[in-house]
Design a protein around this motif. Structure first.
Motif, PDB file in Angstrom:
ATOM      1  N   ARG A  95       0.821  -1.213   0.000  1.00  0.00           N
ATOM      2  CA  ARG A  95       0.000   0.000   0.000  1.00  0.00           C
ATOM      3  C   ARG A  95       0.853   1.261   0.000  1.00  0.00           C
ATOM      4  NH1 ARG A  95      -5.391   0.408   0.666  1.00  0.00           N
ATOM      5  NH2 ARG A  95      -6.195  -1.647   0.300  1.00  0.00           N
ATOM      6  N   ASN A  96       1.919   1.211   0.824  1.00  0.00           N
ATOM      7  CA  ASN A  96       2.774   2.391   0.912  1.00  0.00           C
ATOM      8  C   ASN A  96       3.475   2.668  -0.408  1.00  0.00           C
ATOM      9  OD1 ASN A  96       2.076   2.631   3.591  1.00  0.00           O
ATOM     10  ND2 ASN A  96       3.699   1.229   4.224  1.00  0.00           N
ATOM     11  N   GLU A  99       1.221   4.562  -3.493  1.00  0.00           N
ATOM     12  CA  GLU A  99       1.188   6.018  -3.609  1.00  0.00           C
ATOM     13  C   GLU A  99       2.422   6.494  -4.350  1.00  0.00           C
ATOM     14  OE1 GLU A  99      -0.832   8.113  -0.138  1.00  0.00           O
ATOM     15  OE2 GLU A  99      -1.775   7.871  -2.105  1.00  0.00           O
ATOM     16  N   ASP A 104      -3.644   5.972  -6.411  1.00  0.00           N
ATOM     17  CA  ASP A 104      -4.397   6.274  -5.200  1.00  0.00           C
ATOM     18  C   ASP A 104      -4.686   4.966  -4.458  1.00  0.00           C
ATOM     19  OD1 ASP A 104      -6.140   7.077  -3.283  1.00  0.00           O
ATOM     20  OD2 ASP A 104      -7.285   8.408  -4.613  1.00  0.00           O
ATOM     21  N   ILE A 105      -4.357   4.899  -3.160  1.00  0.00           N
ATOM     22  CA  ILE A 105      -4.564   3.629  -2.453  1.00  0.00           C
ATOM     23  C   ILE A 105      -6.041   3.259  -2.346  1.00  0.00           C
ATOM     24  CG2 ILE A 105      -2.433   3.396  -1.125  1.00  0.00           C
ATOM     25  CD1 ILE A 105      -3.811   4.709   1.201  1.00  0.00           C
ATOM     26  N   TYR A 141      -2.242   7.423 -13.573  1.00  0.00           N
ATOM     27  CA  TYR A 141      -1.265   6.349 -13.676  1.00  0.00           C
ATOM     28  C   TYR A 141      -0.985   6.001 -15.135  1.00  0.00           C
ATOM     29  CZ  TYR A 141       1.182   2.005 -12.923  1.00  0.00           C
ATOM     30  OH  TYR A 141       2.119   1.028 -12.932  1.00  0.00           O
TER      31      TYR A 141
END
Ligand SMILES: Cc1cc2nc3c(=O)[nH]c(=O)nc-3n(C[C@H](O)[C@H](O)[C@H](O)COP(=O)(O)OP(=O)(O)OC[C@H]3O[C@@H](n4cnc5c(N)ncnc54)[C@H](O)[C@@H]3O)c2cc1C
Lengths: 161, 683
Positions: A95-96, A99, A104-105, A141
């Motif tokens: 998850r980290n 970004e 976008d998580i 993205y």
């Protein structure tokens, strides 16, 4: 039941990676129980959520997915005893990085759905679909992508075929 | 170029109602590599399958997609059909357009779009499906049973009666386990020996059962179907095959020590069988206590032995044997050291934190220290009540042999309270306490039994009725805990609370019986490591799945039976033992072991021996292997998967940094192919 499903201006594309013992079976149960839910998700069936490589997720976003859903057995229920714990840890770490990668998580959903939880399955799919629809297309993205990447994939695929 | 066939099933109207199957078929036919499509009413019907087979043969297909129901339903059907038509079954994939499309999306346009997408994804995937062969392995059709309690006995008999040779390894000199100690058993009060000993004799006489008593498993190698066990047969100092079990040696033996079987309430000889009905009836010499071994004196047993079978020079024997399956039935023990209130520690020996060194551990008080002589545990009471026990079945208290007029039974000792022992409910104690009050009331007419309890848990067939009967027969149940036991003259002052009346209670008792929690054997965790099976935090062995695979251990080919897996009474133990035996029969019913090929394989050239796969594998299926050059020198180490142990979870595949281990059937290529075909078109 209504024949038609409401069409919105934007309909998200969602990819799912699910374990075959729990979530995939939960989806089957939703099917046999004829539960209506959002038709946006395309699921890839894997033996275990621990088999989900974060690169699959990246690949799915690259391929144009607006959201990705990962789901497996509840903690303690893993068919292979501990696979879902690896999935959980991997998800937290990944998850980290998302970004950082420009995604976008909120576009990645992680859940536990057992084979009996058809209702939960449909709820999560519906909720996530709405969430991604609100976020809009994952254009940020896609813009970052190497314009030649998709061509490269195509050619390798043709050579295999 | 691939030659792929796509078969779209209408499932009567189940799919066709909301999915335009003809359109799906048409879309599929436009995909590269697809040479044949069919849109058919019922693919799974006999004519449907025939059409499927015919298409494979006629068009020489090298991959097939069936767009139909969930793979759970008919994947096997179509894979078998493909095999019959000469196509490798693992070249067939199912696109699930019924459970995931037609049954859940009512809009035909949308359902059709999704079906096309799912079919396309599978078409891309199948291009990367490799033909796989099922693994065939030979197996040794013999079973090893560890532990000769009622669980081991039942499993051995079931297996042997079905024609499977069995070896039982029991660490004590006799079979029987804890059940042999019981006097009468709930909920029917039939005598334990009477129902157990005939089974023990049956085991002894069975031509297919080998008993290795006074033996222990040292090592277990191999995997399902092909285990290799190293068994240590401890020296009995008696030649097994010559001994007639006449008993002259133990009758004449002049030395005694406390009898473990009788819970140290009475003495036994130094050359002994644990109890009269022991199976086998061959005695063993307790070398730690025998003067012949300590100071080379005595030797009377050898003098009196008719068949001349005493052998003081006998040594431990190491036996290596092969087995196809293992049943673990090592049972339980009662929590030692529950006498905290009287100066002892309440922790069972093996649950004492590892931080302590060996000496400190040994110094922890075990059963007897700091305890009052007439405070006994459940198994000690069983021996007092047993007709074959130290008192011949009359209940007399250990200190002075008097008949106790007042007995207090305390339930939940050490259980249901992590601070005093263990968190779990020991489950059988409510029942055996009720039984004890009855046995006591039957033996001492004018006796009074009190039971301090937390809750009564009697959820079994006839169990609640049994508790009621105990109360009808005079036992007085007091809901509350006991805070202290004090010596008062030759009595024990029991201080407790009655939480229903809301008052303190004091009872002067002649004897106190503690219903101590069942815990795993002290060496249970070490033993689990020897076997390579997993265990829970208490040391009970973990089942493969808590609901659906309750007798499979985490390792293939090793099954669990009885109290080693969790607290159980005899009926449950027997049921589980029979279930474990039937699992072994199922395994042995085939000629050879067939394993699905969806297991991991290693690309030995690229493996860079980081061993991440070894670390994550839940089944210990991956181990380092040497790669040697022409001269036999080891040039590098690589990972090697044992397909007998691999269960196909794919954890190794995900963690592999060099991508040199992959899960067949779910390779990265297959998944990526599926993702690249993803369009996600809404309509
Ligand atoms: C006080 C009390 C009263 C009870 N009363 C009743 C009752 O009335 N009715 C009822 O249904 N149940 C009763 N039970 C429960 C019953 O005793 C158990 O359910 C039963 O004995 C479990 O059988 P088992 O074979 O699993 O274990 P066990 O009887 O413990 O047998 C295990 C065997 O394995 C052997 N062993 C252990 N480790 C090894 C090793 N490493 N290698 C080789 N062998 C090993 C042991 O020596 C033993 O022989 C009572 C229990 C207690 C404590």
């Amino acid at each position: 039941m209504s024949k038609g499903i409401v069409r919105h201006d934007f309909e998200p594309k969602i990819m799912g990676f699910v374990c075959k013992w729990c979530t995939y079976s939960g989806a089957d149960l939703a099917g046999t129980s004829r539960m209506d839910y959002s038709p946006h998700v395309r699921m890839v069936r894997l033996p275990c959520s621990g088999r989900i490589d974060p690169q699959f997720v990246i690949k799915a976003f690259e391929q144009g997915a607006d959201g990705v859903i990962i789901s497996g057995c509840h903690p303690g229920d893993c068919h292979y005893n501990e696979g879902n714990y690896y999935a959980r840890r991997r998800n937290l770490a990944f998850r980290n990085l998302m970004e950082f990668n420009g995604i976008d998580i909120k576009r990645l959903e992680f859940s536990w759905i057992s084979a009996a939880e058809a209702i939960k399955f449909t709820q999560i799919i519906d909720k996530f679909t709405n969430q991604v629809r609100d976020l809009g297309p994952n254009e940020g993205y896609r813009a970052l992508l190497d314009p030649y990447a998709s061509r490269l994939v195509k050619s390798s695929e043709e050579s295999a075929a | 170029m691939a030659k792929i066939g796509v078969f779209v099933c209408q499932c009567g109207n189940n799919i066709a109602r909301t999915v335009d199957t003809a359109d799906v078929a048409k879309d599929a036919s436009e995909q590269s590599g697809v040479v044949f499509v069919e849109d058919y009413k019922f693919m799974c019907s006999a004519p449907g399958q025939e059409a499927f087979k015919k298409a494979i043969r006629d068009h020489d297909l090298d991959g097939c997609i069936v767009s139909a129901c969930s793979p759970k339903m008919h994947e096997a059907t179509f894979r078998n059909a493909a095999e019959a038509a000469g196509l490798n079954p693992f070249k067939v994939e199912i696109a699930n357009i019924r459970e995931q499309c037609s049954w859940v999306h009512n809009d035909k346009e949308i359902g059709t779009a999704k079906s096309k997408d799912l079919t396309r994804m599978m078409i891309q995937r199948v291009k990367y499906n490799r033909p796989l062969e099922r693994y065939r392995m030979t197996m040794t059709k013999r079973a090893l049973i560890l532990g000769g309690g009622i669980a081991g006995i039942q499993a051995a008999l079931d297996l042997a009666n079905a024609g499977t040779p069995v070896t039982i390894v029991e660490k004590e000199p006799s079979l029987g386990g804890n059940m042999a100690r019981l006097s009468e058993t709930f909920p029917t009060l039939d005598c334990s020996q009477c129902i157990l000993t005939p089974k023990m004799v049956e085991v002894q006489n069975h031509p297919l059962i080998t008993i290795r008593a006074f033996a222990e498993l040292e090592k277990l190698d191999g995997y399902i179907g092909n285990f290799k066990a190293t068994i240590r047969q401890k020296a009995k100092s008696v030649i097994d095959k010559d001994c007639t079990g006449c008993g002259d040696c133990w009758e004449k033996c002049p030395f005694t020590v406390e009898s473990e079987f009788d819970m140290n309430l009475i003495k036994r000889k130094v050359i002994y069988i644990p109890f009269p009905q022991a199976v086998p009836t061959v005695p063993v010499i307790d070398r730690a206590n025998c003067p012949k071994f300590l100071k080379d004196k005595c030797g009377i047993c050898a003098d009196v032995c008719g068949p001349d079978c005493i052998d003081f020079t006998q040594e431990d024997e190491i036996i290596e044997e092969e087995f196809g399956a293992v049943i673990v039935a090592t049972g339980f023990e009662l929590m030692p050291n529950v006498y905290k209130e009287y100066g002892g520690s309440s922790m069972p020996q093996h649950l004492i934190p590892k931080k302590m060194n060996k000496k400190q551990r040994a110094a922890q008080p075990r059963s007897t220290s700091g305890r009052l002589p007439d405070v006994i545990n459940g198994l000690e009471f069983e021996r007092l009540a047993s007709a074959s026990g130290p008192t011949g079945g009359e209940i007399r208290r250990p200190s002075d042999g008097k008949k106790p007029k007042t007995v207090v039974f305390i339930a939940c000792v050490g259980s249901r309270d992590a601070s005093k022992g263990v968190e779990y409910c020991s489950k059988i104690c409510c029942m055996y306490t009720a039984k004890h009050t009855m046995l006591y009331n039957h033996s001492v007419d004018d006796g009074k039994a009190y039971v301090f309890y937390m809750d009564i848990r009697a959820g079994g067939k006839g169990y609640e009725e049994f508790i009621n009967r105990a109360q009808d027969e005079g036992a007085e149940y007091i809901r509350g805990r006991v805070s202290a036991l004090r010596k008062k003259g030759d009595k024990i002052l029991v201080k407790g609370a009655d939480t229903l009346q809301g008052c303190a209670v004091e009872i002067e008792a002649d004897m106190v019986v503690l219903a101590t929690a069942m815990v795993p054997q002290a060496d249970a965790i070490d033993f689990a490591k020897t076997l390579g099976i997993s265990y829970d935090k208490h040391g009970f062995y973990s089942e493969q799945h808590p609901k659906l695979m309750p007798v499979d251990s985490s390792t293939g080919g090793i099954y669990l039976a009885g109290a080693c897996q969790g607290v159980k009474d005899v009926p449950e133990t027997v049921a589980q033992a029979s279930a474990a035996a039937s699992k072994v029969m199922q395994l042995f019913s085939k000629e050879e072991l067939m394993r699905e090929p969806e297991v991991a394989i290693v690309d030995k050239e690229h493996c860079m021996n980081c061993w991440d796969c070894v670390t994550v594998c839940p089944y210990l299926a991956i181990s380092p292997e040497e790669v040697k050059d022409r001269n036999g020198n080891v040039v590098k180490m690589v990972a090697n998967v044992n397909p007998g142990l691999c269960q196909g979870c794919g954890l190794c595949n995900t963690v592999c940094r060099s991508k040199s281990i992959e899960l067949q059937g779910y390779t990265d290529q297959q998944v990526y192919a599926q993702i690249t075909a993803f369009e996600g078109a809404f309509v």
